[in-house]
Design a protein around this motif. Structure first.
Motif, short mmCIF file in Angstrom:
data_model
loop_
_atom_site.label_atom_id
_atom_site.label_comp_id
_atom_site.label_asym_id
_atom_site.label_seq_id
_atom_site.Cartn_x
_atom_site.Cartn_y
_atom_site.Cartn_z
N THR A 91 0.86 -1.18 0.00
CA THR A 91 0.00 0.00 0.00
C THR A 91 0.90 1.22 0.00
OG1 THR A 91 -0.07 0.00 2.40
CG2 THR A 91 -1.91 -1.07 1.27
N CYS A 92 0.34 2.35 -0.42
CA CYS A 92 1.12 3.59 -0.38
C CYS A 92 0.19 4.76 -0.14
CB CYS A 92 1.94 3.77 -1.65
SG CYS A 92 0.96 4.08 -3.12
N GLY A 93 0.81 5.89 0.20
CA GLY A 93 0.06 7.13 0.34
C GLY A 93 0.29 7.97 -0.91
N SER A 94 -0.72 8.79 -1.25
CA SER A 94 -0.58 9.66 -2.43
C SER A 94 -0.43 11.10 -1.98
CB SER A 94 -1.82 9.53 -3.31
OG SER A 94 -1.88 10.60 -4.23
N TYR A 163 6.57 12.46 6.37
CA TYR A 163 6.15 13.10 5.12
C TYR A 163 4.75 13.67 5.20
CZ TYR A 163 10.54 11.92 3.44
OH TYR A 163 11.88 11.89 3.31
N LYS A 164 4.28 13.87 6.41
CA LYS A 164 2.92 14.38 6.56
C LYS A 164 2.93 15.91 6.55
CE LYS A 164 1.43 10.11 7.28
NZ LYS A 164 0.73 9.36 6.26
N ASP A 165 4.10 16.55 6.65
CA ASP A 165 4.06 18.02 6.68
C ASP A 165 4.13 18.62 5.28
OD1 ASP A 165 6.67 19.46 6.12
OD2 ASP A 165 7.35 17.95 7.55
N GLY A 179 3.72 7.90 -5.19
CA GLY A 179 3.23 7.32 -3.93
C GLY A 179 4.36 7.19 -2.93
N ILE A 180 4.00 7.17 -1.66
CA ILE A 180 5.00 7.01 -0.59
C ILE A 180 4.72 5.71 0.17
CG2 ILE A 180 5.98 8.03 1.50
CD1 ILE A 180 5.36 10.74 0.40
N GLU A 181 5.75 4.89 0.27
CA GLU A 181 5.62 3.63 1.03
C GLU A 181 6.94 3.40 1.76
OE1 GLU A 181 8.27 2.22 -0.86
OE2 GLU A 181 7.21 0.32 -1.12
N MET A 182 7.27 2.17 2.15
CA MET A 182 8.42 2.02 3.05
C MET A 182 9.40 0.89 2.69
SD MET A 182 6.66 2.90 6.73
CE MET A 182 8.22 3.16 7.54
N GLU A 183 9.29 0.29 1.54
CA GLU A 183 10.16 -0.87 1.26
C GLU A 183 10.83 -0.90 -0.11
OE1 GLU A 183 6.91 -1.32 2.30
OE2 GLU A 183 7.31 -1.82 4.40
N SER A 205 -3.68 3.65 -0.32
CA SER A 205 -4.54 3.38 0.83
C SER A 205 -4.86 4.65 1.61
CB SER A 205 -3.85 2.39 1.78
OG SER A 205 -2.63 2.94 2.23
N ASP A 206 -4.06 5.69 1.42
CA ASP A 206 -4.38 6.95 2.08
C ASP A 206 -3.90 8.12 1.24
OD1 ASP A 206 -1.96 5.51 3.49
OD2 ASP A 206 -1.54 7.65 3.65
N HIS A 207 -4.62 9.22 1.41
CA HIS A 207 -4.25 10.42 0.65
C HIS A 207 -3.63 11.40 1.61
CE1 HIS A 207 -4.13 13.25 -2.53
NE2 HIS A 207 -4.60 12.34 -3.35
N ILE A 208 -2.33 11.64 1.44
CA ILE A 208 -1.61 12.42 2.44
C ILE A 208 -2.06 13.90 2.39
CG2 ILE A 208 0.70 13.12 3.21
CD1 ILE A 208 1.70 10.40 2.07
N LEU A 209 -2.50 14.37 1.22
CA LEU A 209 -2.96 15.76 1.09
C LEU A 209 -4.29 15.99 1.80
CD1 LEU A 209 -2.41 16.71 -2.66
CD2 LEU A 209 -1.31 17.72 -0.66
N1 HPA Z 1 3.58 6.67 4.18
C1 HPA Z 1 4.41 5.63 4.21
N2 HPA Z 1 4.03 4.39 3.96
C2 HPA Z 1 2.75 4.18 3.65
C3 HPA Z 1 1.83 5.23 3.61
C4 HPA Z 1 2.27 6.54 3.89
O1 HPA Z 1 1.49 7.50 3.86
N3 HPA Z 1 0.64 4.69 3.26
C5 HPA Z 1 0.82 3.36 3.11
N4 HPA Z 1 2.10 3.05 3.34
#
Ligand code: HPA
Length: 245
Positions: A91-94, A163-165, A179-183, A205-209
């Motif tokens: 999953t990643c954030g946009s 990366y939420k700021d 997208g932002i993820e961790m691997e 999976s989530d929208h960071i904006l």
């Molecule tokens: N940041 C990092 N990893 C993630 C995120 C995110 O917002 N969403 C899903 N994996």
């Protein structure tokens, strides 16, 4: 135990592996989509299953959260179990207005704030890229199944909340990060060291904006689409010369 983190017998893992961070998702993939699936390792509850998809042997392996955890499993899968194709379903954030919840992103390349690829590359900047063949097969399958994909750069962070700021979000947007993820950056870096193919495909999976998150039912539907796409893609043969997709 056969490796420090995987207890499976030597020949009980396929050379083709689907990986996902959450072991519950791994169980779901194996039980719902594979025939004759068998749990072959559960060290630290990081489940590993092997089964068949349309007669093709495939394993599904959990990797936990973040590059260090993921790379422990990748290294042991390749060194001990001779795995040579790895597809991460994540999953990643946009951070972009044009990429919405439930969209699917293939990381053609992966930027990172991790130092892992410098450690592996004598401190030079490593270009962490997906395997072309695996990408090509995913794109062909997506076309066949009528699924829309985004392809481009993703960003693998060591710090989930960093990366939420606004400032960093704007930087990611400006540099066309999808997208932002961790691997993924670590997966691609270590794959190149070990000489194996890998690719990551992520569900947004989530929208960071706008801070929206997908619902449980959207997550299930989105993942079902990604799982079927990935399983379809591993049935395609690897030929660079057939670009008629
Ligand atoms: N940041 C990092 N990893 C993630 C995120 C995110 O917002 N969403 C899903 N994996």
């Amino acid at each position: 135990m056969n490796t420090p983190h995987i207890s499976a017998e030597k020949n009980s893992i396929s050379n083709v592996v689907l990986m996902s961070g959450d072991p519950i998702r791994v169980k779901y993939i194996a039980e719902r989509y594979l025939e004759k699936s068998v749990l072959v390792s559960n060290v630290r509850s990081m489940l590993v299953y092997t089964g068949f998809y349309k007669n093709k042997k495939v394993s599904v392996v959990g990797h936990g959260i973040g590059i260090p955890s993921c790379l422990i499993y990748v290294q042991e899968l390749v060194d001990f179990y001779k795995v040579n194709k790895i597809i991460r379903l994540g999953t990643c954030g946009s951070v972009r207005n044009d990429i919405n919840l439930c969209d699917k992103i293939i990381g053609l390349g992966a930027c990172t704030d991790s130092n892992v690829n410098r450690l592996l590359f004598e401190n030079y900047d490593f270009s962490a890229i997906a395997d072309f063949n695996l990408v090509l097969n995913l794109v062909r399958s997506a076309k066949r199944l009528g699924l829309k994909l985004f392809l481009g750069n993703i960003f693998s962070t060591d710090l989930f909340y960093f990366y939420k700021d606004r400032k960093r979000i704007d930087l990611m947007k400006k540099r066309n990060i999808l997208g932002i993820e961790m691997e993924t950056a670590g997966l691609y870096g270590l794959s190149s060291v070990l000489g194996v193919r890998s690719v990551s495909i992520c569900l947004v999976s989530d929208h960071i904006l706008n801070k929206k998150k997908i619902s449980i039912s959207e997550r299930i539907v989105g993942f079902d689409e990604i799982i079927l796409l990935v399983l379809d893609s591993i049935l395609l043969n690897n030929k660079y010369n057939n670009l008629n997709f």
